[in-house]
Design an enzyme around this catalytic site. Structure first.
Site, PDB file in Angstrom:
ATOM      1  N   HIS A  65       0.772  -1.194   0.109  1.00 26.06           N
ATOM      2  CA  HIS A  65      -0.110  -0.166   0.110  1.00 26.06           C
ATOM      3  C   HIS A  65       0.766   1.409  -0.003  1.00 26.06           C
ATOM      4  CE1 HIS A  65       1.003  -0.179   4.227  1.00 26.06           C
ATOM      5  NE2 HIS A  65       0.640   0.875   4.407  1.00 26.06           N
ATOM      6  N   HIS A  80       2.074   6.998  -0.244  1.00 28.95           N
ATOM      7  CA  HIS A  80       1.170   6.079   0.642  1.00 28.95           C
ATOM      8  C   HIS A  80      -0.314   6.102  -0.097  1.00 28.95           C
ATOM      9  CE1 HIS A  80      -1.232   4.835   3.915  1.00 28.95           C
ATOM     10  NE2 HIS A  80       0.050   4.262   4.898  1.00 28.95           N
TER      11      HIS A  80
END
Length: 160
Positions: A65, A80
């Protein structure tokens, strides 16, 4: 006075979407700049997160992620994808390169499924930050509304 002549480094958008201030991120770790300074991309379009700078992939979280790129000047940029997406345990994320890979700005790094993130109830807003803020003398955020992956400069910085 000599700071005027320091080289300015540019960071390109790793995602297609709408650029928003870091204060808009619904996570204090990012919005309060605890881990670094930068911007966020919201209303993501597409399904690829790319390297925002030339460098080496020094970190890809096991859940895919988020990733970090380290430039030759030792500055690290963290991308992110979404907020609290670590809790998806990798569902909806696919790694396209490995740690240690040398990348150019705009190279694909992570493929993600936007619908998995949104239907899980998590925010799609994605911080892009300099985690090595102690090396930065000046950060200038570009005032662009819509940004395109690998094309638009989202911020620039000068080293101390």
């Amino acid at each position: 006075m000599f700071g005027l002549f320091k080289k300015e480094f540019k960071v390109l958008s790793p995602l297609n979407g709408k650029m928003v201030p870091l204060e808009s991120v619904p996570d204090p770790v990012f919005s309060q700049r605890i881990v670094g300074d930068g911007v966020a991309i919201d209303d993501l379009q597409g399904d690829i997160a790319c390297a925002p700078v030339d460098g080496t992939i020094v970190l890809i979280f096991r859940t895919n992620h988020a990733f970090a790129v380290k430039m030759k000047n030792d500055v690290e940029i963290l991308v992110h994808i979404g907020i609290d997406t670590v809790e998806l345990n990798g569902e909806g994320f696919e790694r396209l390169v490995e740690e240690g890979s040398v990348v150019k700005a705009g190279d694909p790094v992570i493929r993600f499924n936007r619908n998995v993130i949104v239907t899980s109830g998590r925010s799609i807003i994605s911080p892009v930050i300099i985690t090595t803020k102690e090396n930065i003398a000046q950060l200038s955020v570009n005032v662009v509304k819509q940004v395109s992956t690998g094309k638009d400069v989202i911020f620039s910085y000068k080293l101390k």
